[in-house]
Design a protein around this motif. Structure first.
Motif, PDB file in Angstrom:
ATOM      1  N   GLY A  28      58.198  20.008  38.288  1.00 52.05           N
ATOM      2  CA  GLY A  28      57.026  19.728  39.124  1.00 52.05           C
ATOM      3  C   GLY A  28      56.672  18.248  39.129  1.00 52.05           C
ATOM      4  O   GLY A  28      57.407  17.417  38.609  1.00 52.05           O
ATOM      5  N   PRO A  29      55.536  17.930  39.712  1.00 53.33           N
ATOM      6  CA  PRO A  29      55.161  16.520  39.880  1.00 53.33           C
ATOM      7  C   PRO A  29      54.592  15.867  38.613  1.00 53.33           C
ATOM      8  O   PRO A  29      54.038  16.553  37.756  1.00 53.33           O
ATOM      9  CB  PRO A  29      54.058  16.588  40.945  1.00 53.33           C
ATOM     10  N   THR A  30      54.774  14.556  38.527  1.00 51.17           N
ATOM     11  CA  THR A  30      54.056  13.756  37.536  1.00 51.17           C
ATOM     12  C   THR A  30      52.740  13.372  38.207  1.00 51.17           C
ATOM     13  O   THR A  30      52.738  12.814  39.305  1.00 51.17           O
ATOM     14  CB  THR A  30      54.868  12.508  37.156  1.00 51.17           C
ATOM     15  N   VAL A  31      51.642  13.694  37.531  1.00 54.69           N
ATOM     16  CA  VAL A  31      50.350  13.672  38.229  1.00 54.69           C
ATOM     17  C   VAL A  31      49.609  12.352  38.033  1.00 54.69           C
ATOM     18  O   VAL A  31      48.636  12.259  37.300  1.00 54.69           O
ATOM     19  CB  VAL A  31      49.480  14.877  37.801  1.00 54.69           C
ATOM     20  N   TYR A  32      50.107  11.326  38.741  1.00 54.09           N
ATOM     21  CA  TYR A  32      49.454  10.011  38.626  1.00 54.09           C
ATOM     22  C   TYR A  32      49.214   9.382  39.987  1.00 54.09           C
ATOM     23  O   TYR A  32      48.752   8.264  40.092  1.00 54.09           O
ATOM     24  CB  TYR A  32      50.282   9.073  37.740  1.00 54.09           C
ATOM     25  N   PHE A  33      49.555  10.079  41.053  1.00 56.18           N
ATOM     26  CA  PHE A  33      49.320   9.546  42.397  1.00 56.18           C
ATOM     27  C   PHE A  33      49.289  10.702  43.397  1.00 56.18           C
ATOM     28  O   PHE A  33      49.668  11.822  43.068  1.00 56.18           O
ATOM     29  CB  PHE A  33      50.403   8.527  42.786  1.00 56.18           C
ATOM     30  N   LEU A  66      53.556  20.387  35.144  1.00 53.19           N
ATOM     31  CA  LEU A  66      52.781  19.247  35.642  1.00 53.19           C
ATOM     32  C   LEU A  66      52.883  18.194  34.537  1.00 53.19           C
ATOM     33  O   LEU A  66      52.386  18.396  33.433  1.00 53.19           O
ATOM     34  CB  LEU A  66      51.327  19.643  35.868  1.00 53.19           C
ATOM     35  N   THR A  67      53.575  17.097  34.830  1.00 56.19           N
ATOM     36  CA  THR A  67      53.816  16.086  33.800  1.00 56.19           C
ATOM     37  C   THR A  67      52.600  15.189  33.653  1.00 56.19           C
ATOM     38  O   THR A  67      52.233  14.486  34.605  1.00 56.19           O
ATOM     39  CB  THR A  67      55.050  15.246  34.167  1.00 56.19           C
ATOM     40  N   LYS A  82      53.488   6.375  33.167  1.00 59.95           N
ATOM     41  CA  LYS A  82      52.915   6.330  34.521  1.00 59.95           C
ATOM     42  C   LYS A  82      51.429   6.705  34.525  1.00 59.95           C
ATOM     43  O   LYS A  82      50.639   6.137  35.270  1.00 59.95           O
ATOM     44  CB  LYS A  82      53.687   7.278  35.435  1.00 59.95           C
ATOM     45  N   ILE A  83      51.079   7.686  33.701  1.00 54.07           N
ATOM     46  CA  ILE A  83      49.682   8.132  33.674  1.00 54.07           C
ATOM     47  C   ILE A  83      48.798   7.035  33.063  1.00 54.07           C
ATOM     48  O   ILE A  83      47.741   6.697  33.597  1.00 54.07           O
ATOM     49  CB  ILE A  83      49.539   9.419  32.821  1.00 54.07           C
ATOM     50  N   ALA A  98      45.089  12.390  35.149  1.00 57.25           N
ATOM     51  CA  ALA A  98      45.867  13.633  35.267  1.00 57.25           C
ATOM     52  C   ALA A  98      45.059  14.700  36.013  1.00 57.25           C
ATOM     53  O   ALA A  98      45.553  15.311  36.962  1.00 57.25           O
ATOM     54  CB  ALA A  98      46.279  14.122  33.886  1.00 57.25           C
ATOM     55  N   ASN A  99      43.809  14.877  35.623  1.00 60.07           N
ATOM     56  CA  ASN A  99      43.001  15.917  36.277  1.00 60.07           C
ATOM     57  C   ASN A  99      42.794  15.625  37.762  1.00 60.07           C
ATOM     58  O   ASN A  99      42.864  16.519  38.600  1.00 60.07           O
ATOM     59  CB  ASN A  99      41.635  16.042  35.595  1.00 60.07           C
ATOM     60  N   ARG A 100      42.538  14.348  38.051  1.00 59.26           N
ATOM     61  CA  ARG A 100      42.295  13.995  39.453  1.00 59.26           C
ATOM     62  C   ARG A 100      43.513  14.338  40.319  1.00 59.26           C
ATOM     63  O   ARG A 100      43.397  14.925  41.386  1.00 59.26           O
ATOM     64  CB  ARG A 100      41.998  12.497  39.563  1.00 59.26           C
ATOM     65  N   TYR A 101      44.707  13.961  39.805  1.00 62.43           N
ATOM     66  CA  TYR A 101      45.885  14.157  40.648  1.00 62.43           C
ATOM     67  C   TYR A 101      46.419  15.591  40.573  1.00 62.43           C
ATOM     68  O   TYR A 101      47.118  16.029  41.488  1.00 62.43           O
ATOM     69  CB  TYR A 101      46.931  13.076  40.358  1.00 62.43           C
TER      70      TYR A 101
END
Ligand SMILES: [Zn+2]
Length: 482
Positions: A28-33, A66-67, A82-83, A98-101
């Protein structure tokens, strides 16, 4: 079902480990954008894959990670997390990023009608503490499992420690580059830089299992205690640890983008072998990229990318994108352009128009699903998810002499896999538009026929102000809610 298996280098018949049950792990996605629409392609493909297995009668165990820690810039071991990079540039804590993305991913998935990995409609405002219950696994919630797996890898002799990190020793995996067929020397050339960062590293392509909170990472915000000191996990261990924890030490399908074929997936496979002495995954399935006019990949770093938000502002419906993406097989490049998306929108709206017509002609009673078409539908799903053939089949059914209510029922049944929300769109499109809007649309049509384009445009604007949009198609027009 037949799918293209990267390691077999051909289309193979998927044979599940347990009869009638399929286990799937989606990288899954890395959650930074905010994801761009190139990123979203994979998740539409795997949503259709999941729905297709369900349709064909399988039980599906499926998860997606979710990374939220350990994924470094440029996929390097010694890049920046990245985070944490996003967090420091925005002056907030990593968890807030992380939560936002994660919310942004959930919102995009919902708009695209992508189900959660366990099959629920996604609520973007959900309690993030319940992600696991619907199949989304957060890396930071599996740190203990990662540490346990790394301990086994070390005990089995596949790891070595330096002052800065614990590494996986890839010389222990003779077919390490099996995904790309690249030689290890070529591979070493590509990652030579890294030797300079840690002089004690044996081979440039050895990768981090555990990074210590020293040197460059002295102030790394996210960190945990481990047998190798305070620090944080390398990026790749999360997928191996979460996949085997949740799906077992053997599972059927692991998906990812073709960009995972040179580093991330060879590393995951190496870790699995390091732990269990054998591979874990039966089939590695990769999706191709979305490319732009000059055949280059749509990517954030190239500056040539669209967010879902951008195409909505251009007047498209998220399901236009879903239609476009569905019509190209997951393992083929997809050439994105505004014209291609317009084509998909026209086809989707024309389909809804035809269904609306059928609805008007139907008896209003429940129809039945037409078995001869279901047989063909299943054949096309079996054939590497050949959705473009499914779309052609739908047109064939519409033109057939079957009863309108049977045609509708059959197509709605297929939509369980397509996820185009055809029944809902039909209601919005054909049946619930206020008379005042319809009157303006009629006036606009008259103006157009009389070539009074100025009046037609001003009527179009008035319709827009009332929350609707008129879209001209080859065989007329459609009215959509904005
Ligand atoms: Zn992964």
């Amino acid at each position: 079902m037949k799918l293209y298996s990267t390691l077999d280098r051909e289309v193979v018949q998927i044979k599940p480990l347990v009869d009638n049950t399929i286990s799937i792990y989606n990288c899954g996605p890395t959650v930074y954008f905010n994801m761009h629409i190139g990123n979203i392609r994979a998740y539409i493909n795997w949503d259709i894959l999941y729905r297709a297995f369900l349709y064909l009668g399988y039980d599906v165990n499926r998860v997606m990670n979710l990374t939220d820690v350990g994924h470094m810039t440029a996929d390097e071991d010694f890049g920046e997390d990245k985070i944490e990079k996003s967090a420091s540039s925005e002056g907030v804590k990593p968890i807030e990023i992380a939560n936002r993305y994660i919310r942004s991913v959930l919102a995009d998935f919902r708009k695209m009608n992508i189900l959660s990995p366990s099959g629920e409609e996604i609520d973007p405002n959900m309690d993030l503490g319940k992600l696991k219950e619907i199949g989304f696994l957060r890396a930071t919630e599996y740190i203990n499992e990662m540490i346990e797996m790394i301990k086994k890898i070390e005990k089995n002799g596949y790891a070595y420690e330096t002052k800065q990190a614990l590494y996986f020793d890839i010389s222990k995996i003779p077919d390490y580059t099996i995904f790309t067929g690249q030689s290890l020397d070529e591979k070493a050339e590509g990652v030579r830089e890294e030797v300079n960062v840690d002089p004690d590293k044996h081979h440039p392509a050895d990768f981090v299992l555990w990074m210590k909170r020293v040197g460059k990472y002295e102030n790394h915000i996210m960190h945990w205690k481990s047998p190798w000191g305070d620090g944080f996990p390398g990026w790749h261990i999360e997928c191996s640890a979460m996949g085997t924890t949740v799906l077992g030490d053997k599972f059927d399908i692991h998906t990812g983008g073709i960009d995972n074929m040179s580093v991330h997936h060879p590393n995951e496979r190496a870790q699995n072998i390091g732990t269990y002495g054998r591979p874990v995954v039966s089939y590695w399935i990769h999706n191709e990229w979305v490319v732009m006019g000059d055949d280059s990949k749509m990517s954030k770093s190239s500056g040539k990318s669209f967010l879902l938000e951008d195409i909505l502002k251009m007047g498209f419906n998220p399901l236009d994108l879903r239609y476009l993406y569905s019509s190209v097989k997951y393992n083929m490049k997809l050439n994105f352009s505004k014209e291609a998306l317009e084509g998909a929108r026209n086809s989707r709206l024309a389909l809804i128009n035809r269904l609306t017509e059928l609805k008007k002609k139907s008896s209003g009673q429940d129809g039945k699903i037409l078995p001869s078409y279901v047989k063909k539908f299943k054949e096309y799903l079996d054939d590497c998810l050949n959705i473009s053939k499914v779309l052609a089949l739908i047109n064939e059914i519409i033109k057939s002499n079957e009863k309108p209510e049977d045609i509708l029922t059959t197509i709605y049944d297929f939509d369980r896999v397509l996820g185009l929300d055809l029944e809902v769109s039909l209601v919005e499109n054909g049946l619930s538009i206020p008379d005042s809007v319809l009157e303006l649309v009629e006036k606009r049509e008259e103006a157009r026929k009389g070539k009074n384009f100025k009046l037609a445009d001003s009527l179009r604007d008035q319709i827009m102000n009332m929350g609707y949009r008129v879209v001209d198609t080859s065989d007329g027009f459609n009215i959509e809610e904005i």
